[in-house]
Design a protein around this motif. Structure first.
Motif, short mmCIF file in Angstrom:
data_model
loop_
_atom_site.label_atom_id
_atom_site.label_comp_id
_atom_site.label_asym_id
_atom_site.label_seq_id
_atom_site.Cartn_x
_atom_site.Cartn_y
_atom_site.Cartn_z
N ILE A 2 18.49 47.21 8.47
CA ILE A 2 19.80 47.17 7.83
C ILE A 2 20.50 45.86 8.19
N ALA A 3 20.46 45.53 9.47
CA ALA A 3 21.04 44.28 9.96
C ALA A 3 20.31 43.90 11.24
N ARG A 4 20.34 42.63 11.57
CA ARG A 4 19.76 42.18 12.83
C ARG A 4 20.60 41.04 13.39
N ALA A 5 20.50 40.86 14.71
CA ALA A 5 21.35 39.87 15.37
C ALA A 5 20.56 39.06 16.38
N PHE A 6 21.20 38.64 17.47
CA PHE A 6 20.61 37.72 18.44
C PHE A 6 21.26 37.95 19.79
N PHE A 7 20.69 37.32 20.83
CA PHE A 7 21.27 37.35 22.17
C PHE A 7 21.90 35.99 22.48
N PRO A 8 22.77 35.92 23.49
CA PRO A 8 23.37 34.63 23.85
C PRO A 8 22.35 33.52 24.11
N SER A 9 21.16 33.89 24.62
CA SER A 9 20.14 32.89 24.93
C SER A 9 19.37 32.41 23.71
N THR A 10 19.59 33.02 22.56
CA THR A 10 18.87 32.65 21.34
C THR A 10 19.23 31.22 20.91
N THR A 11 18.23 30.47 20.46
CA THR A 11 18.47 29.10 20.01
C THR A 11 19.34 29.09 18.74
N LYS A 12 20.03 28.01 18.51
CA LYS A 12 20.98 27.92 17.40
C LYS A 12 20.32 28.18 16.06
N ARG A 13 19.08 27.80 15.89
CA ARG A 13 18.42 27.95 14.58
C ARG A 13 18.21 29.41 14.20
N SER A 14 18.29 30.32 15.17
CA SER A 14 18.14 31.74 14.89
C SER A 14 19.40 32.53 15.21
N ARG A 15 20.50 31.82 15.42
CA ARG A 15 21.73 32.48 15.85
C ARG A 15 22.54 32.90 14.62
N ASN A 16 22.09 34.00 14.01
CA ASN A 16 22.80 34.53 12.86
C ASN A 16 22.73 36.05 12.86
N VAL A 17 23.64 36.65 12.12
CA VAL A 17 23.61 38.08 11.85
C VAL A 17 23.23 38.22 10.38
N LEU A 18 22.06 38.81 10.12
CA LEU A 18 21.59 39.00 8.75
C LEU A 18 21.85 40.44 8.34
N VAL A 19 22.36 40.61 7.14
CA VAL A 19 22.80 41.93 6.69
C VAL A 19 22.19 42.24 5.32
N ASP A 20 21.47 43.36 5.25
CA ASP A 20 20.90 43.82 4.00
C ASP A 20 21.92 44.68 3.25
N ASP A 21 21.76 44.76 1.93
CA ASP A 21 22.71 45.52 1.11
C ASP A 21 22.69 47.01 1.42
N VAL B 194 12.02 41.91 16.64
CA VAL B 194 11.44 42.86 17.57
C VAL B 194 12.47 43.94 17.91
N ASN B 195 12.00 45.06 18.41
CA ASN B 195 12.89 46.16 18.81
C ASN B 195 13.83 46.58 17.70
N GLY B 196 13.38 46.41 16.46
CA GLY B 196 14.16 46.88 15.32
C GLY B 196 15.13 45.88 14.75
N ASP B 197 15.97 45.26 15.60
CA ASP B 197 17.01 44.38 15.06
C ASP B 197 17.34 43.22 15.99
N GLU B 198 16.38 42.83 16.85
CA GLU B 198 16.58 41.71 17.76
C GLU B 198 15.66 40.57 17.36
N VAL B 199 16.08 39.35 17.63
CA VAL B 199 15.34 38.19 17.14
C VAL B 199 14.70 37.42 18.28
N VAL B 200 13.48 36.92 18.02
CA VAL B 200 12.77 36.02 18.91
C VAL B 200 12.45 34.77 18.09
#
Length: 261
Positions: free
Chosen positions: A160-179, A45-51
């Motif tokens: 291009i890339a997306r990340a997470f917030f401190p409250s995000t659960t461990k299973r989604s706690r990553n920074v994904l980066v496209d080429d 959501v919001n371009g590069d934030e994870v839920v």
């Protein structure tokens, strides 16, 4: 939702606030159906934030369509239930991460860009410390409990890339980066990852503030410093003050306001 990569096409992040007269507000089912589902099953959501879950997506939707309230000032921190979404003092001093070997020939480049992006925030506050753990690179996924978060490659046209917030659960706690991070015009990899690491510290997009006049996201944030349209957390295409993505004095002041000097 518009994505970080869409900045180069002049796209904007749509607002579904019920306060926006004339804007059609989608039902939750319509919103869920239109939200991008990432490779790990998380919603972006919001371009590069994870839920992480459908339940969290429903809460996100409800906050997004709530009436807009004008808030003054901010580099802004995400809030959950009215509480700052931040790390504890001990955890922010030990933000461990690995960089997946699946980046292949670009692995060392990502390591360097991550170090540079982390260094922007670390130089502003002695309380913030990102710790690279190369020994975990070969098993660098969200399932690795040795590290706080993983940095992994992804192939997508959604961002291009997306990340997470401190409250995000461990299973989604990553920074994904496209080429595409290597071909993003004057947005340098260090600054792109600096933006994403801002999210991992709890910082929201600066353009959700009323001063931006566009790209409203929601009201779940608290102001920290005066509004800065050139903040590294502000999308340039959302009435940004610069076409570049650069760390500003306001960003440094914001991280000190949240975590200390």
């Amino acid at each position: 939702m518009a994505c970080l990569v869409a900045a180069f096409a002049g796209a904007t992040v749509p607002s579904y606030s019920s306060a926006d007269a004339g804007d059609p507000v989608p039902t939750y089912k319509e919103f869920e159906a239109s939200t991008y589902v990432d490779v790990d099953g998380a919603y972006v959501v919001n371009g590069d934030e994870v839920v992480s879950t459908k339940g969290d997506l429903k809460k996100f939707y409800e906050g997004m369509v709530a009436p807009t309230e004008t808030q003054a000032d901010g580099l802004i921190v995400n809030t959950v239930g009215g509480v700052d979404d931040k790390w504890s003092a001990s955890q922010v001093a030990n933000l461990t991460y690995c960089v997946s070997t699946k980046f292949g020939t670009r692995h060392d480049d990502i390591v360097a860009a991550m170090a540079g992006g982390a260094g922007l925030w670390e130089a502003a506050s002695s309380k913030v410390n990102f710790v690279y753990v190369p020994a975990q690179d070969a098993s660098c996924t969200t399932r690795n409990k040795t590290i706080l978060f993983s940095v992994e490659p992804v192939s997508t046209s959604q961002y291009i890339a997306r990340a997470f917030f401190p409250s995000t659960t461990k299973r989604s706690r990553n920074v994904l980066v496209d080429d595409s991070i290597w071909s993003s015009g004057n947005w340098e990899p260090i600054d792109i990852l600096g933006h994403e690491l801002g999210h991992t510290l709890g910082f929201r997009h600066e353009h959700t503030r009323p001063e931006a006049g566009t790209c409203f996201e929601d009201n779940n944030w608290r102001p920290l410093t005066p509004y800065d349209s050139s903040s590294i957390m502000h999308y340039p295409q959302c009435n940004g003050g610069s076409s570049d993505l650069e760390f500003q004095a306001s960003d440094a002041a914001g991280v000190r306001a949240l975590y200390g000097s």
